[in-house]
Design a protein around this motif. Structure first.
Motif: not given
Ligand SMILES: NC(=O)c1ccc[n+]([C@@H]2O[C@H](COP(=O)([O-])OP(=O)(O)OC[C@H]3O[C@@H](n4cnc5c(N)ncnc54)[C@H](OP(=O)(O)O)[C@@H]3O)[C@@H](O)[C@H]2O)c1
Length: 350
Positions: A9, A33-34, A75, A185
């Motif tokens: 999500s 997604s939780r 995550v 997000a």
């Molecule tokens: N955004 C970027 O440009 C980018 C680039 C490179 C790497 N990253 C890395 O990729 C990962 C995701 O980034 P994002 O930007 O997509 O973050 P995000 O938009 O905040 O999404 C995080 C996701 O993880 C889930 N989540 C959060 N806490 C959790 C937990 N304790 N257990 C299981 N699921 C959990 C959330 O859904 P629910 O809370 O509903 O479960 C959500 O689906 C991060 O580690 C980030 O550092 C991001």
């Protein structure tokens, strides 16, 4: 092959689904997604309407491992390691987008993230997921850890200079600019539109956590300790990164020689484009011309007065910086064509 996405999500999760729904060789079998469990994907990622009719599932490790051959975890860092370890023990192939398995030395987690790694024995089992550095290890890996989005742009720009022993490895300055989707997000007061719009905001001018992985990987190439000084900035775009690296030559090298070095270094690499033109709109790398694609555009200029080479690299943080790299790694791990599901021309204008 059946693919699962944990954290589907989020912004990177949405980008992974965008790529996976049209990938010619895989089937998406479970997305988690939780908070959005039970919801249809298009309610969270409206642009995917008509492409996928799955709903988000709660995170059930048993179900996930029974229904997937490979799982991509997306995550937050610090939250991924337990999920990855569990899947690893069940024999599933994993691609992790968080920082939890990027660093090799457990002490670096204390230094850069402020916590003790709960599974230090796992660090040597994960491969740093930059195909331009570790393609053959990725092919054989069970666990691949995708790089930080700013880290990969910096690494790809500096790699040829270190490989050819051209620069002072103790004085490298990395200046990154990144768009708002890099923050994920989940909103906070600083990412609220009124506060985020129009900014050029330094957010960790010293000791940014990506420093650790850039030093680790450049040191492997140099076979000596490399030091970098990194300063990232949040800028007023949604997607995109521009990284400017200032490096200092041990002895002067002509621009023509540098061209040859960069061409040799990246010959045959499907997602690296060398950018340096004297005419037209595209003279140096610019994130505007990579958005939506998996390209990392690399270029340079030489400052003879200071014996400085300025290298520049541009990518889309959600693509080569995250989901695109994950799919590139997946293709390598599953022995598919590396460009399968990634043949996107950038969107212009955006
Ligand atoms: N955004 C970027 O440009 C980018 C680039 C490179 C790497 N990253 C890395 O990729 C990962 C995701 O980034 P994002 O930007 O997509 O973050 P995000 O938009 O905040 O999404 C995080 C996701 O993880 C889930 N989540 C959060 N806490 C959790 C937990 N304790 N257990 C299981 N699921 C959990 C959330 O859904 P629910 O809370 O509903 O479960 C959500 O689906 C991060 O580690 C980030 O550092 C991001």
């Amino acid at each position: 092959m059946k693919i699962g996405v944990v954290g589907a999500s989020g912004y990177v999760g949405g980008e992974l689904l965008r790529l996976l729904v049209v990938h010619p060789k895989i089937e998406i079998s479970m997305i988690t997604s939780r908070q959005k469990a039970g919801e249809y994907v298009h309610r969270i990622h409206p642009s995917l309407k008509g492409f996928i009719d799955l709903t988000f599932s709660p995170l059930d490790m048993e179900k996930l491992s029974n229904s997937c051959d490979l799982v991509i975890t997306s995550v937050p860092h610090g939250k991924s390691n337990k999920i990855v370890k569990d899947l690893y023990n069940r024999g599933i192939k994993i691609i992790d987008l968080s920082a939890d398995f990027r660093l090799k030395n457990p002490k670096d987690y204390v230094r850069w993230y402020g916590w003790e790694h709960p599974f230090p024995e796992m660090l040597s089992r994960s491969v740093y997921g930059v195909p331009e550095l570790h393609r053959e290890d990725i092919r054989k890996a069970q666990l691949v850890s995708c790089p930080g989005c700013m880290a990969v742009t910096s690494l790809l720009a500096i790699k040829p200079l270190i490989q050819n022993n051209l620069i002072d490895i103790e004085h490298i300055i990395v200046d990154s600019k990144i768009g708002s989707s890099g923050a994920g997000a989940r909103a906070n007061a600083g990412t609220h539109h009124a506060m985020r719009y129009g900014v050029i905001r330094p957010y960790k001018p010293a000791k940014h956590r990506h420093t650790g992985e850039i030093e680790q990987e450049l040191s492997l190439i140099a076979k000596k300790e490399v030091k970098i000084s990194m300063s990232p900035h949040a800028v007023n775009i949604v997607r995109g990164i521009l990284t400017t690296n200032h490096t200092f030559l041990k002895k002067m090298v002509s621009e023509l020689d540098l061209w040859k070095i960069y061409r040799n270094s990246y010959r045959g690499e499907p997602f690296i484009r060398l950018i340096r033109d004297k005419k037209g709109l595209y003279k140096f790398p610019d994130p505007k011309f990579v958005v939506g694609s998996n390209f990392c555009d690399v270029g340079f200029d030489v400052d003879e007065d200071n014996q400085r080479v300025v290298t520049l690299s541009a990518s889309d943080n959600l693509m080569k910086g995250a989901a695109g790299s994950a799919i590139q790694n997946m293709n390598i791990m599953l022995d598919y064509e590396e460009m399968d599901g990634l043949k996107y021309t950038p969107l212009t204008p955006v």
